[in-house]
Design a protein around this motif. Structure first.
Motif, PDB file in Angstrom:
ATOM      1  N   PRO A 205       0.812  -1.280   0.004  1.00 48.00           N
ATOM      2  CA  PRO A 205       0.001  -0.109   0.019  1.00 48.00           C
ATOM      3  C   PRO A 205       0.527   1.080  -0.278  1.00 48.00           C
ATOM      4  O   PRO A 205       2.002   0.955  -0.334  1.00 48.00           O
ATOM      5  N   THR A 206       0.417   2.538   0.023  1.00 48.74           N
ATOM      6  CA  THR A 206       0.856   3.619  -0.206  1.00 48.74           C
ATOM      7  C   THR A 206       1.465   3.981   1.797  1.00 48.74           C
ATOM      8  O   THR A 206       0.875   2.985   2.415  1.00 48.74           O
ATOM      9  N   ALA A 209      -1.083   3.550   5.152  1.00 48.29           N
ATOM     10  CA  ALA A 209      -2.169   3.459   4.549  1.00 48.29           C
ATOM     11  C   ALA A 209      -2.595   2.659   6.152  1.00 48.29           C
ATOM     12  O   ALA A 209      -3.674   2.081   6.118  1.00 48.29           O
ATOM     13  N   ALA A 243      -6.455  -0.745   6.296  1.00 51.45           N
ATOM     14  CA  ALA A 243      -6.599   0.478   5.805  1.00 51.45           C
ATOM     15  C   ALA A 243      -7.428   1.414   6.894  1.00 51.45           C
ATOM     16  O   ALA A 243      -8.254   1.597   7.504  1.00 51.45           O
ATOM     17  N   THR A 252      -0.394   7.627   9.980  1.00 47.75           N
ATOM     18  CA  THR A 252      -1.713   7.300   9.032  1.00 47.75           C
ATOM     19  C   THR A 252      -2.325   8.123   9.111  1.00 47.75           C
ATOM     20  O   THR A 252      -3.896   8.067   8.985  1.00 47.75           O
ATOM     21  N   ALA A 255      -4.380   8.770   5.909  1.00 48.80           N
ATOM     22  CA  ALA A 255      -4.678   8.134   5.771  1.00 48.80           C
ATOM     23  C   ALA A 255      -6.721   8.304   4.809  1.00 48.80           C
ATOM     24  O   ALA A 255      -7.057   8.721   5.616  1.00 48.80           O
ATOM     25  N   SER A 256      -6.136   7.500   3.813  1.00 46.06           N
ATOM     26  CA  SER A 256      -8.230   7.493   3.233  1.00 46.06           C
ATOM     27  C   SER A 256      -9.147   6.501   3.828  1.00 46.06           C
ATOM     28  O   SER A 256      -8.738   5.236   3.927  1.00 46.06           O
ATOM     29  N   GLY A 467      -2.085   6.876  -2.410  1.00 45.58           N
ATOM     30  CA  GLY A 467      -3.855   7.049  -1.411  1.00 45.58           C
ATOM     31  C   GLY A 467      -4.854   6.185  -3.539  1.00 45.58           C
ATOM     32  O   GLY A 467      -5.758   6.169  -2.952  1.00 45.58           O
ATOM     33  N   GLU A 469      -4.402   3.283  -4.382  1.00 49.77           N
ATOM     34  CA  GLU A 469      -4.862   1.431  -4.550  1.00 49.77           C
ATOM     35  C   GLU A 469      -6.082   1.010  -5.193  1.00 49.77           C
ATOM     36  O   GLU A 469      -5.119  -0.063  -5.334  1.00 49.77           O
TER      37      GLU A 469
END
Length: 482
Positions: A205-206, A209, A243, A252, A255-256, A467, A469
């Protein structure tokens, strides 16, 4: 527990080891000051501790697990929920409370964490069952037989060959159907390597994330907890639940929370623009040909495929080496205590890591070599680390620019087939050339299987903007589902 008082002579010895020579008067003053400060710290040692929950586990054996997918097997059931149909393996550097966590090192074989890592608690809350702690290279530093200190894992397509480091067991467990998905960690390609060599899907992942709370790190800038699964859909389902922001891990905080696994399977190749990274083509012609064939198929289905370059991509290796060696060395020299982020580690785990590094004879040569090299950099020129971050920023800008006019970048995942155990990897840095770039830049990257050479899988890697993924996984889905 309490801290032992230091005499003035002990303070002078401490200073000579770390800072400078103190005169007797200063040493006496410092000794008195340290004693007063020790008293102020005493309440920390009186905080209540948490005992590990009673969770049954057993050491994996060659009889029940012949390919060495696991170090420890267990069956920790979740609370019921959307992942209740999934059994998930957890790499043995991610805490499952009440189950031994070795980090692949004999030095930590007795350590049993008391609290689940954030990713594990989220999986259990979503109903998943934890099926065991998957095999790994010592402290996630792999690439050769000597780094698999507890058990040797074997490639499910050819038992004489490597399955991919350092999340080797996660790749094997997924490829053999022992679990429905597995968590791994990726510092230079350690999720994508076993994905490519075992013929499964692997997502890095980013950066930031996924929470690292409860994870024993290798290098804080380069590390990522990732996911392996037999399909893109399985990986996407797990990612959706692990996530997101975690107040115990400041990485994080941005994080989205907008990821939806359902959107991944809706990706239409007609809406994809794919940039083939010319800088990453040519170092493995036989594998590149397999990847090119799949990209041609996507083009025939409506995707636009074009060639792109990444400015300053040659800086990825000095950036990766400077960051990775300095951060690993600093982490071990600091006794496993993370003093630079809000995810400092659980006291029991820090104490276990600290005890292991106080007796370095228990640790294998590859990890010791990396530790000492990081110390060498620090003693020679401590600004090497800052320069490595400058290089990281330039490579990141290059990747962002390359992504500006395409949806995803593409390359062969690993530019070589898995070597036989005993042969080792002749040039580790060359092997990392297609994956390590994106640990440096922090972009999400997914590897999907797209063919085979002499019965050994070949992976195709897609990279998306930070962001995104879903975009990387969506491209992987289209590549696997013609």
């Amino acid at each position: 527990m309490e801290l032992d008082a230091l005499s003035s002579e002990q303070v002078r010895e401490l200073a000579e080891r770390h800072i400078a020579t103190l005169d007797e008067e200063t040493a006496e003053r410092f000794a008195e000051q340290f004693g007063a400060q020790d008293d102020l710290l005493q309440p920390l040692f009186e905080l209540p501790t948490v005992d590990p929950p009673e969770r049954a586990s057993r050491r994996a054996t060659d009889e029940g697990d012949p390919l060495g997918a696991f170090i420890t097997q267990c069956e920790v059931e979740g609370d019921g929920g959307p992942l209740s149909d999934m059994t998930i393996g957890v790499k043995d550097n991610i805490a499952v409370a009440g189950v031994p966590m070795t980090c692949g090192s004999p030095a930590l074989e007795e350590h049993i964490p008391s609290i689940d890592a954030t990713v594990v608690s989220r999986l259990l809350s979503a109903g998943a069952t934890i099926g065991g702690k998957t095999n790994m290279d010592e402290f996630a530093f792999g690439g050769d037989k000597s780094t698999m200190r507890i058990r040797l894992a074997h490639n499910p397509h050819d038992e004489t060959r490597q399955p991919g480091s350092s999340s080797a067991g996660s790749g094997v467990a997924v490829a053999t159907g022992q679990v429905d998905a597995a968590l791994g960690s990726d510092t230079g390609g350690s999720v994508r390597f076993p994905a490519a060599w075992c013929g499964v899907v692997g997502l890095k992942p980013t950066r930031g994330a996924v929470s690292h709370n409860g994870f024993v790190q290798y290098a804080k800038t380069l590390d990522n907890i990732g996911i392996l699964g037999p399909t893109v859909e399985a990986v996407a389902r797990v990612f959706e639940h692990v996530a997101g922001p975690d107040p115990t891990d400041e990485r994080t905080m941005g994080a989205s929370t907008n990821f939806s696994s359902e959107r991944v399977t809706e990706t239409n190749p007609e809406n994809l623009t794919i940039g083939v990274v010319a800088d990453l083509v040519g170092n493995a012609p036989e594998l590149d040909a397999i990847v090119e064939e799949r990209l041609d198929e996507l083009s025939e289905r409506g995707a636009e495929v074009r060639e792109v370059n990444i400015a300053d991509i040659g800086l990825w290796l000095p950036a990766w080496l400077g960051l990775g060696m300095a951060e690993l060395s600093g982490y071990l020299a600091n006794g496993g205590a993370n003093t630079w982020a809000l995810s400092p580690g659980r006291p029991a785990t820090v104490e276990a890591v600290s005890a292991s590094v106080r007796t370095p004879a228990q640790i294998g040569d590859p990890v010791l070599s990396a530790w000492l090299y990081g110390q060498r950099l620090r003693e020679t020129d401590s600004a090497v680390y800052s320069r490595a971050h400058m290089a990281r920023e330039r490579v990141t800008d290059g990747v962002d620019t390359a992504l500006a006019d395409v949806d995803v970048l593409a390359s062969t995942t690993v530019p070589m087939l898995p070597p036989e155990w005993g042969d080792g990897i002749e040039n580790v840095f060359e092997a990392l050339s297609n994956t390590g770039v994106f640990n440096v830049t922090g972009h999400p990257a997914v590897s999907v299987p797209v063919g085979a050479i002499r019965g050994l899988p070949v992976g195709l890697q897609f990279i998306a903007p930070h962001g995104h993924e879903a975009t990387a996984l969506g491209a992987g889905y289209t590549a696997m589902n013609g």
